[in-house]
Design a protein around this motif. Structure first.
Motif, mmCIF file in Angstrom:
data_model
loop_
_atom_site.group_PDB
_atom_site.id
_atom_site.type_symbol
_atom_site.label_atom_id
_atom_site.label_comp_id
_atom_site.label_asym_id
_atom_site.label_seq_id
_atom_site.Cartn_x
_atom_site.Cartn_y
_atom_site.Cartn_z
ATOM 1 N N SER A 28 46.818 31.876 29.138
ATOM 2 C CA SER A 28 46.745 31.806 30.353
ATOM 3 C C SER A 28 48.088 32.579 31.092
ATOM 4 C CB SER A 28 46.771 30.411 31.151
ATOM 5 O OG SER A 28 47.968 29.832 30.670
ATOM 6 N N PRO A 29 48.046 32.980 32.638
ATOM 7 C CA PRO A 29 48.918 33.945 33.034
ATOM 8 C C PRO A 29 50.544 33.045 32.962
ATOM 9 C CG PRO A 29 46.917 34.071 34.382
ATOM 10 C CD PRO A 29 46.636 33.125 33.542
ATOM 11 N N ARG A 30 50.268 31.813 33.437
ATOM 12 C CA ARG A 30 51.420 31.042 33.533
ATOM 13 C C ARG A 30 52.025 30.996 32.053
ATOM 14 N NH1 ARG A 30 51.420 25.837 37.099
ATOM 15 N NH2 ARG A 30 51.040 27.446 38.347
ATOM 16 N N MET A 31 51.290 30.723 31.218
ATOM 17 C CA MET A 31 51.974 30.387 29.657
ATOM 18 C C MET A 31 52.219 31.744 29.190
ATOM 19 S SD MET A 31 51.654 27.261 28.820
ATOM 20 C CE MET A 31 51.745 27.524 27.252
ATOM 21 N N HIS A 32 51.548 33.058 29.430
ATOM 22 C CA HIS A 32 52.062 34.263 29.104
ATOM 23 C C HIS A 32 53.331 34.458 29.772
ATOM 24 C CE1 HIS A 32 50.527 38.843 29.040
ATOM 25 N NE2 HIS A 32 51.503 38.223 28.312
ATOM 26 N N LEU A 33 53.468 34.308 31.084
ATOM 27 C CA LEU A 33 54.927 34.564 31.513
ATOM 28 C C LEU A 33 55.899 33.752 31.063
ATOM 29 C CD1 LEU A 33 56.330 36.004 33.869
ATOM 30 C CD2 LEU A 33 55.815 34.116 35.399
ATOM 31 N N GLN A 34 55.825 32.355 30.670
ATOM 32 C CA GLN A 34 56.686 31.584 29.903
ATOM 33 C C GLN A 34 57.152 32.105 28.570
ATOM 34 O OE1 GLN A 34 55.271 27.808 30.189
ATOM 35 N NE2 GLN A 34 55.592 27.456 32.247
ATOM 36 N N ARG A 38 54.612 43.128 34.785
ATOM 37 C CA ARG A 38 52.978 43.259 34.923
ATOM 38 C C ARG A 38 52.471 41.900 34.879
ATOM 39 N NH1 ARG A 38 52.501 47.116 31.652
ATOM 40 N NH2 ARG A 38 51.845 45.866 29.721
ATOM 41 N N THR A 39 52.923 41.107 33.911
ATOM 42 C CA THR A 39 52.190 39.851 33.807
ATOM 43 C C THR A 39 52.665 39.040 35.106
ATOM 44 O OG1 THR A 39 52.714 39.755 31.420
ATOM 45 C CG2 THR A 39 52.347 37.748 32.507
ATOM 46 N N CYS A 64 50.161 37.275 37.555
ATOM 47 C CA CYS A 64 50.120 35.901 37.909
ATOM 48 C C CYS A 64 50.384 35.776 39.362
ATOM 49 C CB CYS A 64 51.439 35.292 37.132
ATOM 50 S SG CYS A 64 51.440 35.145 35.519
ATOM 51 N N GLU A 65 51.243 36.404 39.909
ATOM 52 C CA GLU A 65 51.194 36.205 41.633
ATOM 53 C C GLU A 65 49.876 36.645 41.980
ATOM 54 O OE1 GLU A 65 54.326 38.836 42.800
ATOM 55 O OE2 GLU A 65 56.087 37.520 42.107
ATOM 56 N N LEU A 85 43.972 32.120 43.777
ATOM 57 C CA LEU A 85 43.339 30.901 43.788
ATOM 58 C C LEU A 85 43.569 29.851 44.980
ATOM 59 C CD1 LEU A 85 44.721 29.839 40.110
ATOM 60 C CD2 LEU A 85 42.291 30.056 40.806
ATOM 61 N N MET A 86 44.764 30.376 45.618
ATOM 62 C CA MET A 86 45.166 29.837 47.021
ATOM 63 C C MET A 86 43.770 30.175 48.050
ATOM 64 S SD MET A 86 47.847 27.933 46.869
ATOM 65 C CE MET A 86 48.158 27.434 48.316
ATOM 66 N N ASP A 87 43.604 31.342 47.936
ATOM 67 C CA ASP A 87 42.445 31.610 49.011
ATOM 68 C C ASP A 87 41.239 31.052 48.650
ATOM 69 O OD1 ASP A 87 44.074 33.433 50.046
ATOM 70 O OD2 ASP A 87 43.648 35.340 48.931
ATOM 71 N N GLU A 88 40.737 30.806 47.475
ATOM 72 C CA GLU A 88 39.674 29.999 46.968
ATOM 73 C C GLU A 88 39.743 28.370 47.444
ATOM 74 O OE1 GLU A 88 39.050 30.402 42.867
ATOM 75 O OE2 GLU A 88 38.263 32.525 42.850
ATOM 76 N N ILE A 89 40.992 28.062 47.415
ATOM 77 C CA ILE A 89 41.397 26.756 47.745
ATOM 78 C C ILE A 89 40.929 26.314 49.183
ATOM 79 C CG2 ILE A 89 42.914 25.000 48.049
ATOM 80 C CD1 ILE A 89 44.073 25.852 45.239
ATOM 81 N N LYS A 90 41.609 27.681 50.031
ATOM 82 C CA LYS A 90 41.308 27.632 51.434
ATOM 83 C C LYS A 90 39.845 27.499 51.865
ATOM 84 C CE LYS A 90 45.995 29.473 52.578
ATOM 85 N NZ LYS A 90 46.867 30.789 53.165
ATOM 86 N N LEU A 91 39.118 28.489 51.205
ATOM 87 C CA LEU A 91 37.804 28.674 51.537
ATOM 88 C C LEU A 91 37.208 27.264 51.167
ATOM 89 C CD1 LEU A 91 37.028 32.050 50.046
ATOM 90 C CD2 LEU A 91 37.270 31.544 52.616
#
Length: 281
Positions: free
Chosen positions: A50-56, A195-196, A200-201, A207-213
């Protein structure tokens, strides 16, 4: 003889030092290869995470790579310091042995001159001349032998110097190549990290846009559900009122049938109250 033995020991110690330096370089190169393989494996693992695990994981790998580079630099510096210390001690021993050899030679020359002076004092002219000629011949032979030995040692030292310069140039080129590889790997790692981070950002914003929708859709559905519930409640109340009116009419009709009157024949027509129609929202 002492100088020749010293030169042989110096030449024996120099290859040992070069072998130590080459072994250290090979060990550092092997560690660098292991780090690059581990970094490639981590990149392959991170590409499926996942992107977050990738960044960590990229941050942790960057920290490990930085620590490994620092350790390699420290070890290389320590190896260089050890090599310099060994070379310094070797040169000091050679200088001391050469100084002792020169002192012995001078002592021998002084003793020889003292013996020659004694011979000149005690001997005749012919004896002195023959002694001088023998001494000159001996000195010439000694000089020729020393000159040949010095020339041979100079040639050996030149060859050793050339070999050491070639080894040093090769080590410098290898160090530069290794440093370039490390800088390139660090640059690539930094680019991958940036790039990662951007990915991630971007994923977080999506995801925030999807949550708002989804929140908006839930709000709309809640409002529609409330309107439908109110409409159903109104219909239920209207149905209950109509049922009560029908029941009252039936009770009135039963009462009229049990007690008929002459004037109530035309006045007992059922009066049905129609419930008020409600509009759908």
């Amino acid at each position: 003889m002492s100088k020749r033995g010293t030169g042989a020991r110096g030449k024996g110690e120099r290859p040992d030092a070069m072998a130590t330096l080459q072994a250290a370089n090979e060990e550092l190169r092997a560690k660098l290869t292991d780090i690059q393989i581990e970094l490639q494996q981590e990149k392959n693992k991170v590409s499926t995470a996942s992107p977050r695990m990738h960044l960590q994981e990229l941050r942790a790998e960057h920290h490990r790579a930085t620590v490994a580079v620092t350790e390699l630099k420290t070890k290389l510096h320590q190896e260089k310091q050890k090599e310099l210390a060994v070379t310094r001690e070797t040169l000091l021993r050679q200088h001391e042995m050469e100084l002792m050899r020169v002192i012995k030679i001078k002592d021998g020359e002084i003793q020889r001159l003292n013996g020659l002076v004694v011979t000149l004092r005690d001997g005749s002219t012919d004896k002195v001349r023959s002694a001088l000629l023998a001494e000159v011949e001996e000195a010439r032979r000694s000089w020729e032998a020393e000159r040949c030995r010095f020339q041979q040692e100079v040639q050996e030292l030149r060859g050793a110097k050339k070999s050491a310069e070639e080894a040093l140039a090769a080590a410098q080129q290898a160090s530069q190549a290794r440093a370039s590889e490390l800088r390139s790997a660090h640059h690539q790692h930094q680019e991958e990290l940036n790039r990662t981070k951007r990915d991630c950002e971007r994923e977080v914003r999506r995801l925030m846009d999807e949550i708002k929708l989804k929140d908006r859709a839930v709000s709309v559905l809640d409002k529609a559900l409330g309107l439908q519930a109110g409409h159903a409640h109104r219909l239920q109340l209207q149905t209950q009122a109509a049922e009560q009116q029908i029941a009252a009419m039936r009770d009135a009709q039963r009462a009229g049938l049990n007690h008929p009157s002459p004037n109530s024949t035309n006045n007992n027509a059922p009066h049905i109250v129609r419930p008020a129609s409600s509009c759908m929202p």
